[in-house]
Design a protein around this motif. Sequence first.
Motif, short mmCIF file in Angstrom:
data_model
loop_
_atom_site.label_atom_id
_atom_site.label_comp_id
_atom_site.label_asym_id
_atom_site.label_seq_id
_atom_site.Cartn_x
_atom_site.Cartn_y
_atom_site.Cartn_z
N THR A 73 0.58 -1.53 0.11
CA THR A 73 -0.27 -0.03 -0.07
C THR A 73 0.81 1.27 -0.06
N ASP A 169 -11.81 5.98 2.83
CA ASP A 169 -11.94 5.40 0.96
C ASP A 169 -10.36 4.93 0.39
N THR A 170 -9.70 5.44 0.99
CA THR A 170 -8.65 5.45 0.47
C THR A 170 -7.08 3.95 0.97
N HIS A 172 -9.54 2.29 2.79
CA HIS A 172 -10.32 0.81 2.21
C HIS A 172 -9.47 0.45 1.11
N GLN A 173 -9.52 0.89 0.01
CA GLN A 173 -9.44 0.02 -1.26
C GLN A 173 -7.53 0.13 -1.84
N THR A 177 -6.10 -3.72 -2.31
CA THR A 177 -5.07 -4.20 -2.76
C THR A 177 -4.16 -4.54 -1.89
#
Length: 186
Positions: A73, A169-170, A172-173, A177
């Motif tokens: 990440t 959101d970042t 979570h994404q 990933t």
Amino acid sequence: MSSNYRSREVAKRVFAQELREADHMFKEDDDEYAPSYLLLPSGDKANRLFFVGTLTEKEDKDGFYSCRVTDSTGKFYIYSGQYQPKATEVLRKINPPTYVAITGKPNTYETDDGNVITSIRPESVSEVTEETRSQRMKETAHQTLERLNAPTSTYASRAAEQYDEGSLDTVHQATITALESIQTEL
């Protein structure tokens, strides 16, 4: 045992992306010895953090180590010196790139241009295998998703006030990933 005795808090598992998004430190009371916490965008507080990734860079400045650690990440930095003797001794012996597990205290500082940088002061650093790294990343992903999907709590409400929806959101994404990268490795 003294009534002022405080037990060591459990280290919260985080990915680099959440650590980069987190920039708010606080204390829950005015006692000068009260622990400091990092408010995580995923909706919890953390006095200690656990992270697993790859030590990709290490710079030694007279026994003070500045190291970059990455996961799927992103990246973050750890700084270790005379006040972290166990971690510093391990870092002295490690050569990048190496998979590592790190437990430590979050720390924030403000740059001259007003940005807040979050890093970890390591309490412990250990070399791990690729299999162990993947397993720990999977556990981190599950714990992060649990925090993101938990019913509203005091810290979830504070995180929603402190961080914009894009940060959530970042995180979570980035967690998705990370899970996908582990599946690709297996």
